[in-house]
Design a protein around this motif. Sequence first.
Motif, PDB file in Angstrom:
ATOM      1  N   THR A  59       6.008   1.649   4.718  1.00 11.32           N
ATOM      2  CA  THR A  59       4.609   1.866   4.346  1.00 11.32           C
ATOM      3  C   THR A  59       3.797   2.286   5.565  1.00 11.32           C
ATOM      4  N   GLY A  60       2.553   2.623   5.346  1.00 10.75           N
ATOM      5  CA  GLY A  60       1.657   2.990   6.431  1.00 10.75           C
ATOM      6  C   GLY A  60       1.444   1.866   7.426  1.00 10.75           C
ATOM      7  N   LYS A  61       1.648   0.632   7.000  1.00 13.80           N
ATOM      8  CA  LYS A  61       1.516  -0.529   7.882  1.00 13.80           C
ATOM      9  C   LYS A  61       2.829  -0.876   8.579  1.00 13.80           C
ATOM     10  N   GLY A  62       3.869  -0.074   8.378  1.00 11.39           N
ATOM     11  CA  GLY A  62       5.162  -0.346   9.008  1.00 11.39           C
ATOM     12  C   GLY A  62       5.986  -1.377   8.268  1.00 11.39           C
TER      13      GLY A  62
END
Length: 80
Positions: free
Chosen positions: A7-10
């Motif tokens: 995800t964009g948050k890793g």
Amino acid sequence: MTTATVTGKGQITIPAQIRAALHVGTGDRVEFVEIEPGRYEFIAATRSLSELKGMFKKPSKSISIQDMNAAIAARGVSAK
């Protein structure tokens, strides 16, 4: 082969079949161990106490709390 998306948050979601095989669930910890550059192994870092039984030998002689404290104190003095 099983895949997951970052995800964009890793973050990734570990697929259910992998979680079941590793016996990991909510709140469990995992480790990523580098095997070689660019290659990692994913390991469940949580174990029950019963799995740890027999991992370490019994000490050849018992040590008193006083002896332990003295060794810690001596090591502390030498570290300064």
